[in-house]
Motif scaffolding. Structure first.
Motif, PDB file in Angstrom:
ATOM      1  N   HIS A  71     -14.465   4.880   1.010  1.00  0.00           N
ATOM      2  CA  HIS A  71     -13.747   3.843   0.579  1.00  0.00           C
ATOM      3  C   HIS A  71     -14.418   3.136  -0.692  1.00  0.00           C
TER       4      HIS A  71
ATOM      5  N   ASP B 121      -8.191  -1.380  -3.482  1.00  0.00           N
ATOM      6  CA  ASP B 121      -8.974  -0.579  -2.956  1.00  0.00           C
ATOM      7  C   ASP B 121      -8.403   0.868  -2.757  1.00  0.00           C
ATOM      8  N   ILE B 122      -8.880   1.936  -2.706  1.00  0.00           N
ATOM      9  CA  ILE B 122      -8.617   3.331  -2.265  1.00  0.00           C
ATOM     10  C   ILE B 122      -9.660   3.909  -1.008  1.00  0.00           C
TER      11      ILE B 122
ATOM     12  N   SER C 222       0.962  -1.230  -0.065  1.00  0.00           N
ATOM     13  CA  SER C 222      -0.173   0.020   0.083  1.00  0.00           C
ATOM     14  C   SER C 222       0.927   1.212   0.256  1.00  0.00           C
TER      15      SER C 222
ATOM     16  N   ALA D  54      -4.001   3.807  -1.027  1.00  0.00           N
ATOM     17  CA  ALA D  54      -4.183   2.741  -2.168  1.00  0.00           C
ATOM     18  C   ALA D  54      -3.753   1.363  -2.049  1.00  0.00           C
ATOM     19  N   LYS D  55      -4.399   0.463  -1.969  1.00  0.00           N
ATOM     20  CA  LYS D  55      -3.567  -0.983  -1.275  1.00  0.00           C
ATOM     21  C   LYS D  55      -3.938  -1.848  -2.403  1.00  0.00           C
ATOM     22  N   TYR D  56      -3.183  -2.813  -2.614  1.00  0.00           N
ATOM     23  CA  TYR D  56      -3.514  -4.164  -3.654  1.00  0.00           C
ATOM     24  C   TYR D  56      -2.920  -5.200  -2.787  1.00  0.00           C
TER      25      TYR D  56
END
Length: 259
Positions: A187, A170-171, A138, A146-148
C-alpha cells in the motif's frame, strides 16, 4: 400389506425428495449480516498510530444487500484524543458508514460515506474537535485498488479548522499465494490537509495475512496478520504530548475472527 407398506415408503421418499428439491430452489436471502472482532498490537490508520503504540481491541457489524447497498459500524479503542488532541477524556472511535458497491465487467467500484465519531470531553482549549466526515470512491481490478477520500468536515481527525476539502489518495495491492491461504499486500497513500500544510504526509505498508481455515475447521474465519508501516510525517506536528511520535515505522501483528 406388503404392497401397502411399500407404497407408503415410496410416497414418503417422493415427499422427502420433493421437499428437498423445493428447498434447493428457494432463492437465497438478499440480506447478509456479518460481524468481526479482532486484537492488534497497535492500531495504525493510514500510517498514523491511533493508540500511541498500544494494543487495540476492535470489532464491527455489517449489513449488505444483494443490490450492492451496504451499511456498517466499526469500533476501536484509541489513545490520541487525550494525548494528542487535548481532550479531557475519550478513548473510543466509532465509525458509521454506508454506500454502494458493484462491478462493470472486470472493474469493481465502491461509492460511500463515513462518519468517524470520537465520544469524549474537550478541554475547551480552542483545539478543533476530532469528529470527521468523509466521502469516498474506489475502483478495483484484479489485485489492485485505488481509492480517494474527500473530507467534508471542518476538522479532519482533529486537524483544522477549515480543513474541509482535504483529501487522501491511496493505491493498494493484494495477492493470494496460490491455495496456501497466505495473502501478500502492499500500500501507498498520500494525505493532503487543506490549510494545514505541516500535517501533510505520505505513508506506505507491506503486509501478510494467513487464513487459519486452511489448517482445519477450528480456524474457519480466523486470520493472522503482520504488517510494517512507515510515513514521512513531520515529527514536530505528529508527536503527542507524551513525546510519542505517531508516524514512525512500526511492525504490527493482529488476529481477527469473522462471523
Amino acid at each position: 400389506m406388503k404392497k401397502r407398506a411399500h407404497a407408503c415408503v415410496l410416497t414418503g421418499l417422493l415427499g422427502a425428495f420433493a421437499s428437498t428439491f423445493a428447498m434447493a430452489d428457494e432463492p437465497a436471502s438478499p440480506h447478509v449480516l456479518s460481524a468481526n472482532i479482532g486484537l492488534a498490537s497497535n492500531y495504525i490508520f493510514r500510517g498514523i498510530s491511533q493508540t500511541g503504540g498500544e494494543a487495540a481491541i476492535q470489532g464491527g457489524l455489517d449489513y449488505s444487500h444483494r443490490s450492492g447497498a451496504y451499511l456498517g459500524a466499526w469500533g476501536s479503542n484509541v489513545g490520541w484524543l487525550t494525548e494528542f488532541q487535548g481532550y479531557q477524556s475519550g478513548s473510543m472511535e466509532l465509525d458509521i458508514y454506508g454506500g454502494y458497491r458493484n462491478a462493470i465487467g472486470p472493474v469493481s467500484y465502491d461509492v460511500g460515506a463515513m462518519r468517524y465519531l470520537y465520544p469524549g470531553s474537550k478541554n475547551g482549549g480552542g483545539l478543533p474537535g476530532a469528529w470527521t466526515t468523509e466521502a469516498y470512491v474506489s475502483a478495483g481490478w484484479k489485485w489492485f485498488t485505488a481509492k480517494y477520500s474527500y473530507y467534508l468536515s471542518d476538522s479532519v481527525f482533529g486537524v483544522g479548522p477549515n480543513a474541509d476539502g482535504s483529501g487522501y489518495f491511496d493505491i493498494s495491492g493484494s495477492l493470494p499465494v496460490g491455495e496456501t491461504g497466505l495473502t501478500l499486500g502492499a500500500h501507498w497513500g498520500t494525505f493532503n490537509f487543506r490549510n494545514v500544510g505541516a500535517a501533510d504526509y505520505d505513508d506506505w505498508k507491506v503486509s501478510a495475512a494467513f487464513d487459519m481455515g486452511k489448517l482445519g475447521k477450528v480456524g474457519d474465519g480466523v486470520t493472522l496478520g503482520v504488517a510494517y508501516t512507515d510515513t514521512n510525517a513531520e515529527r514536530r506536528f505528529w508527536t503527542q504530548a507524551n513525546g510519542e511520535y505517531l508516524g514512525k515505522g512500526t511492525t504490527t501483528v493482529s488476529i481477527s475472527k469473522a462471523f
